[in-house]
Scaffold this active site. Sequence first.
Site, mmCIF file in Angstrom:
data_model
loop_
_atom_site.group_PDB
_atom_site.id
_atom_site.type_symbol
_atom_site.label_atom_id
_atom_site.label_comp_id
_atom_site.label_asym_id
_atom_site.label_seq_id
_atom_site.Cartn_x
_atom_site.Cartn_y
_atom_site.Cartn_z
ATOM 1 N N SER A 64 -0.670 4.532 140.658
ATOM 2 C CA SER A 64 -1.989 3.998 140.266
ATOM 3 C C SER A 64 -2.074 3.529 138.820
ATOM 4 O O SER A 64 -3.023 2.829 138.455
ATOM 5 C CB SER A 64 -3.068 5.044 140.493
ATOM 6 O OG SER A 64 -3.243 5.269 141.862
ATOM 7 N N LYS A 67 -2.578 -0.028 138.524
ATOM 8 C CA LYS A 67 -3.886 -0.656 138.775
ATOM 9 C C LYS A 67 -4.423 -1.293 137.503
ATOM 10 O O LYS A 67 -5.157 -2.280 137.556
ATOM 11 C CB LYS A 67 -4.885 0.385 139.298
ATOM 12 C CG LYS A 67 -4.588 0.876 140.711
ATOM 13 C CD LYS A 67 -5.675 1.835 141.197
ATOM 14 C CE LYS A 67 -5.601 2.089 142.692
ATOM 15 N NZ LYS A 67 -4.584 3.095 143.074
ATOM 16 N N TYR A 189 -0.633 -4.935 147.157
ATOM 17 C CA TYR A 189 -1.109 -3.636 146.682
ATOM 18 C C TYR A 189 0.000 -2.574 146.725
ATOM 19 O O TYR A 189 0.216 -1.846 145.753
ATOM 20 C CB TYR A 189 -2.316 -3.200 147.523
ATOM 21 C CG TYR A 189 -2.814 -1.825 147.190
ATOM 22 C CD1 TYR A 189 -3.625 -1.605 146.080
ATOM 23 C CD2 TYR A 189 -2.456 -0.731 147.966
ATOM 24 C CE1 TYR A 189 -4.073 -0.328 145.754
ATOM 25 C CE2 TYR A 189 -2.899 0.543 147.649
ATOM 26 C CZ TYR A 189 -3.704 0.742 146.546
ATOM 27 O OH TYR A 189 -4.135 1.999 146.227
#
Lengths: 304, 304, 304, 304
Positions: A64, A67, A189
Amino acid sequence: MTDFNKILDQVYKETLANADTGKVARYIPELAKISNDKFGLCLLDAKGSRVAYGDWEERFSIQSISKVFGLALAFKRIGNKLWSRVGVEPSGDPFNHLSLLELEQGIPRNPLINAGAIVVCDILVSEFKDAKKEVLQFVRSLTNDDSIDFNFSVAASEKATGFKNYAAAYLMKSNGNLNNPVETVLDLYFHLCALEMSCSQVATAFFPFMNHGRCTQNIQHLEVNKIKRINAIMLTCGFYDEAGEFAFEVGLPGKSGVGGGIVALLPQQFCIVSWSPGLNPKGNSTRGMYALERFTTLSELSIF
Amino acid sequence: MTDFNKILDQVYKETLANADTGKVARYIPELAKISNDKFGLCLLDAKGSRVAYGDWEERFSIQSISKVFGLALAFKRIGNKLWSRVGVEPSGDPFNHLSLLELEQGIPRNPLINAGAIVVCDILVSEFKDAKKEVLQFVRSLTNDDSIDFNFSVAASEKATGFKNYAAAYLMKSNGNLNNPVETVLDLYFHLCALEMSCSQVATAFFPFMNHGRCTQNIQHLEVNKIKRINAIMLTCGFYDEAGEFAFEVGLPGKSGVGGGIVALLPQQFCIVSWSPGLNPKGNSTRGMYALERFTTLSELSIF
Amino acid sequence: MTDFNKILDQVYKETLANADTGKVARYIPELAKISNDKFGLCLLDAKGSRVAYGDWEERFSIQSISKVFGLALAFKRIGNKLWSRVGVEPSGDPFNHLSLLELEQGIPRNPLINAGAIVVCDILVSEFKDAKKEVLQFVRSLTNDDSIDFNFSVAASEKATGFKNYAAAYLMKSNGNLNNPVETVLDLYFHLCALEMSCSQVATAFFPFMNHGRCTQNIQHLEVNKIKRINAIMLTCGFYDEAGEFAFEVGLPGKSGVGGGIVALLPQQFCIVSWSPGLNPKGNSTRGMYALERFTTLSELSIF
Amino acid sequence: MTDFNKILDQVYKETLANADTGKVARYIPELAKISNDKFGLCLLDAKGSRVAYGDWEERFSIQSISKVFGLALAFKRIGNKLWSRVGVEPSGDPFNHLSLLELEQGIPRNPLINAGAIVVCDILVSEFKDAKKEVLQFVRSLTNDDSIDFNFSVAASEKATGFKNYAAAYLMKSNGNLNNPVETVLDLYFHLCALEMSCSQVATAFFPFMNHGRCTQNIQHLEVNKIKRINAIMLTCGFYDEAGEFAFEVGLPGKSGVGGGIVALLPQQFCIVSWSPGLNPKGNSTRGMYALERFTTLSELSIF
């Protein structure tokens, strides 16, 4: 003048002596293979000096943390139009992530939760011919390091098991907040999550976020006002349901990943990155949380 | 002895004169093409006599009505094991269907909401070599009518737009309550929804549910205690968020579909089916709700 | 060296020229009487110099701003034991405040939402013989100004209409997170909300929060590590459902109240207070939000 | 002709032999004193004949069973205006009762959950000079038995501990769905819950609900169409979060109370009442659920 060498030395030793090693994330099969003994620390100060300990050169799945790269690239590309697709408020809900998304008509709370990052990926897919390549190129340019790459088996592993991300993507698609096919968006993603970098590389990549947008090569990657806003989002939303706790205990903007990495920064002063794969129940690295709390306590450096 | 001819005649006229025609469902492109002038009524009594009005022989997309067939076939096949995968409680929530599913770890509230019917489809896919064929065969055997079939363009239309069903399916898969691939399960689900039948055929198909499990050919399709339980589920869960309202106003077990069909029944007495494509905001046929309320009021026949 | 005079002059004029005046809160009858023409601004820098504009000396109902005083007094008194009764995470939920409280067994998300401040009041009632007097004394000591007082008719007005606060208090009591009678706790809570102060007085009262705990009289009211933690909570939780937005646009820890006041601060640099009673739909002063955003943009001073 | 004597005898013995005794409700101190050995059964058929076993003459706290009396009296008094204040849909939510109330602007799902019964009490307080007396008189007239009364110490016990009911009442008041003071409304509510009746008396009181509105004295208390609607609500909403389960397993309209009572009825046929204070985790009498399931299985009598 703060003596980062001395403080980091103490932090490293205390963490090894005191912090629980936590539990390695099991829900992504490829990540479950990593030993939870690993522990790296790297600080990069505003002048470009590095202090590092342990496994700071070993690459790990940044998950993450990436991100922030997706967000930065989309924000750079489409500017404030981004905020019609995703919010900037903490989600604050450990129980029912999809619930909130459903109640709020498919507009994710912020770009650092999964649903928000998926919308960011949708934007990138729309904006670039080869979004995966573009993202990789962006991270390589931030770090001036072309060796950085995706781990394709991690990406494949997440793709095969990431059903909740599919659920979020389809829910947003049913609300008209996903323009490209779910498979294409999630392919980006899952690759973004599967970037592999060392503590040192992550510190370099986040240098612009503490340095008014300029990387270690002094190239301006984003405008100052965008950098400030991304830092604000990291502070309020960067640590899953523990964002308040991190602000409370550590007092720095940052981002964690289930691979066990944490990056945090103090504008104009330093970036600090830790990696230790064992996680607490909220999905943040146990040793990383401990180390960073000790670091800001000992250095008396925080944004508050 | 109730004079169904006289009552239905009055109901038919009153409905045409008084009931709002509602709005045809627009979210499934194929269904949006149907004229909302259509209105059919068919009553089949326990002796096999039929009273019918209007467009009672025209086939329409029965949509969610077919969830009862899926449920019946799965219940017949695996018995009470079914209830470890899906509940029997009303969902009661117009706001956030996925929320509840998320809070309740992927166990849908009941088999007559979409998520529940998807789990039923997953069971059928596991149980049968060719589940789509098996379902069709089951409905044909209930009605003794081999002309009944899927409308493949409706199925394709739903597949191309049913993102929320994909979201529900993936959410359940992430909770371990879906054993087969999402695509396979939803293919069955979308075909099941796309069954085309007339009011008269639906009445025949539901004859066993008011006749202790025996169809008009006197074949026992399900045991009495299974029939009673399915009727109970229809009463508490058969009308989306209006199940309480239907029980309150009409007082019969039944099931509606967004194609505009409604079936209801009084055990040992009759099945009644209406079709009119215009829907109220909760997704139930406006004229159908009106007609059935008038019918039980005039006939003074209800389970209460 | 930032020229606060010049910047504030520009901010004041731009705000009057450009910002919507918003809507005065109507749900507290006493507050509804205030004219939304009012607008005051006051900056207090680290050296104790003040720059002020408009209605900066007029007292207004500080409302939720006072939650910070309640929190500071309770934290000072019982230390980290506080966090077993209330969290430090943003609530992030505009829809259903009580829902979250119910799901989380009566432990409010943070001390700056109503439920959290009610728990803080319960602690103060338990700790002090006359908690109302003690709170008042604390605020007077922070400001070195004994003229500060409650507005008793505002307190009475809130008591007579604050049913949702009663609901929250009883819900927490049913969960065992309220030790004193609801009436007693809410009496303190409603008085705390009804403190009346001017922009200038609020700035003075928040001086310790930007000055390592020392007030303008150089008295240490709280330890540095407590001050930092309170600032962190203000940043992540200080603006209702707009905390992320405020961090994003303004980038300072702060707190707003439905009386139209906003206070924000940059550690070691300044406190800034605005007052204008017109609110945006999220309950924050429209002009205040505008003015503070302009201020940090023009001064290029924020924590990020 | 069903032999109720024989069936009830078998049900009584089987229940004693097989059913778990459950746990007595502890959250109302007065109720916690009752022994969970108690077990009474009473059936009253349409001709007025009674079959009874065990502790069928001992009075117990009927608790939520009395919600049906409150509903009947309010419905009789103000007719369909009632439904602007409370819905007829199952609440279906074991997790967060207040959440739903909050989301739905203070309109309770149905009159048989606590919030709904509180609204009913508010209506009764508005309609009658002495609502408590009126309710008591209504129950006495249904049963032709003036010995029925409130247990005042149970009412006081609930008042002293019923914080969640206070929370619900204040939440509704904040939404404008409670016209009288919370204390007055809850005083009625807690007394209504504290009615004491035996299995036999409850059966008599529910005789009108299975007999088109006429009591055992042949007095018409409510119109047929109101009776049918109340029965419908009992079926869909009468058993907390187990309403679907009760419909599924037993197939009769009914109502349970945390005092351990359950009443169920088959229109035109019988009322049956059981009492055993031990409860299952959902708050329904363990032995009662067992006995009623056995009863409808053995008698083959249900509405489905």
